[in-house]
Design a protein around this motif. Structure first.
Motif, mmCIF file in Angstrom:
data_model
loop_
_atom_site.group_PDB
_atom_site.id
_atom_site.type_symbol
_atom_site.label_atom_id
_atom_site.label_comp_id
_atom_site.label_asym_id
_atom_site.label_seq_id
_atom_site.Cartn_x
_atom_site.Cartn_y
_atom_site.Cartn_z
ATOM 1 N N GLN A 1 0.838 -1.199 0.000
ATOM 2 C CA GLN A 1 0.000 0.000 0.000
ATOM 3 C C GLN A 1 0.875 1.253 0.000
ATOM 4 O OE1 GLN A 1 -2.717 0.286 3.287
ATOM 5 N NE2 GLN A 1 -3.775 2.042 2.427
ATOM 6 N N SER B 120 2.384 1.745 -3.385
ATOM 7 C CA SER B 120 1.448 2.253 -4.385
ATOM 8 C C SER B 120 1.351 3.776 -4.322
ATOM 9 C CB SER B 120 0.063 1.618 -4.213
ATOM 10 O OG SER B 120 -0.601 2.123 -3.069
ATOM 11 N N ALA C 156 6.027 5.520 -7.592
ATOM 12 C CA ALA C 156 6.115 6.282 -8.842
ATOM 13 C C ALA C 156 6.864 7.590 -8.642
ATOM 14 C CB ALA C 156 4.718 6.543 -9.408
ATOM 15 N N GLU D 159 4.737 -1.606 -12.599
ATOM 16 C CA GLU D 159 3.451 -0.967 -12.927
ATOM 17 C C GLU D 159 2.360 -1.426 -11.966
ATOM 18 O OE1 GLU D 159 3.203 -0.063 -17.636
ATOM 19 O OE2 GLU D 159 3.268 -2.179 -17.070
ATOM 20 N N ASP D 160 2.295 -2.733 -11.724
ATOM 21 C CA ASP D 160 1.289 -3.260 -10.804
ATOM 22 C C ASP D 160 1.447 -2.673 -9.407
ATOM 23 O OD1 ASP D 160 0.171 -4.767 -12.812
ATOM 24 O OD2 ASP D 160 1.027 -6.669 -12.143
ATOM 25 N N GLU E 267 2.829 0.212 -8.614
ATOM 26 C CA GLU E 267 2.452 1.625 -8.658
ATOM 27 C C GLU E 267 0.946 1.813 -8.742
ATOM 28 O OE1 GLU E 267 4.726 3.513 -11.765
ATOM 29 O OE2 GLU E 267 6.594 3.337 -10.628
ATOM 30 N N TRP E 268 0.248 0.852 -9.304
ATOM 31 C CA TRP E 268 -1.218 0.930 -9.413
ATOM 32 C C TRP E 268 -1.924 0.283 -8.223
ATOM 33 C CZ3 TRP E 268 -4.034 3.911 -12.460
ATOM 34 C CH2 TRP E 268 -3.405 4.490 -13.545
ATOM 35 N N GLY E 269 -1.158 -0.202 -7.251
ATOM 36 C CA GLY E 269 -1.747 -0.763 -6.043
ATOM 37 C C GLY E 269 -2.244 -2.188 -6.170
ATOM 38 N N LYS E 270 -1.756 -2.901 -7.164
ATOM 39 C CA LYS E 270 -2.158 -4.296 -7.348
ATOM 40 C C LYS E 270 -1.220 -5.202 -6.559
ATOM 41 C CE LYS E 270 -3.888 -3.411 -11.969
ATOM 42 N NZ LYS E 270 -3.684 -3.695 -13.394
#
Length: 83
Positions: free
Chosen positions: A13, A16, A20, A45-46, A48-51
């Motif tokens: 968390q 995320s 970035a 990418e995942d 940074e997108w919170g995945k």
């Protein structure tokens, strides 16, 4: 080191929110960061997108450190006397 799912989730968390900006603050493009951190671009990418990502907690912590963040994925404080 705590190995709980809650601890891992907390780090992800934080990443995320901060990954970035840490990456861009270092002047790293997504592909350059992936090469430097020895991972694939999709993983960053995942994050940074919170995945959720299929990495061990140790790998997640190493990724945070590689971006200049703390083990918890938060920015480091500025040294005393710096502006």
């Amino acid at each position: 080191m705590k190995q709980t799912p809650k601890y891992r989730s907390e780090i992800l968390q934080n990443l995320s929110v901060h990954a970035a900006s840490a990456r861009s603050g270092m002047g790293l493009s997504l592909p350059a960061a992936a090469r430097l951190l020895k991972t694939d671009q999709g993983t960053i990418e995942d994050i940074e997108w919170g995945k959720d990502v299929p990495l061990s907690i140790e790998s997640i912590i190493n990724l945070a450190r590689g971006l200049g963040l703390t083990d918890l994925g938060t920015p480091r404080g500025k040294p005393a006397g710096s502006f």
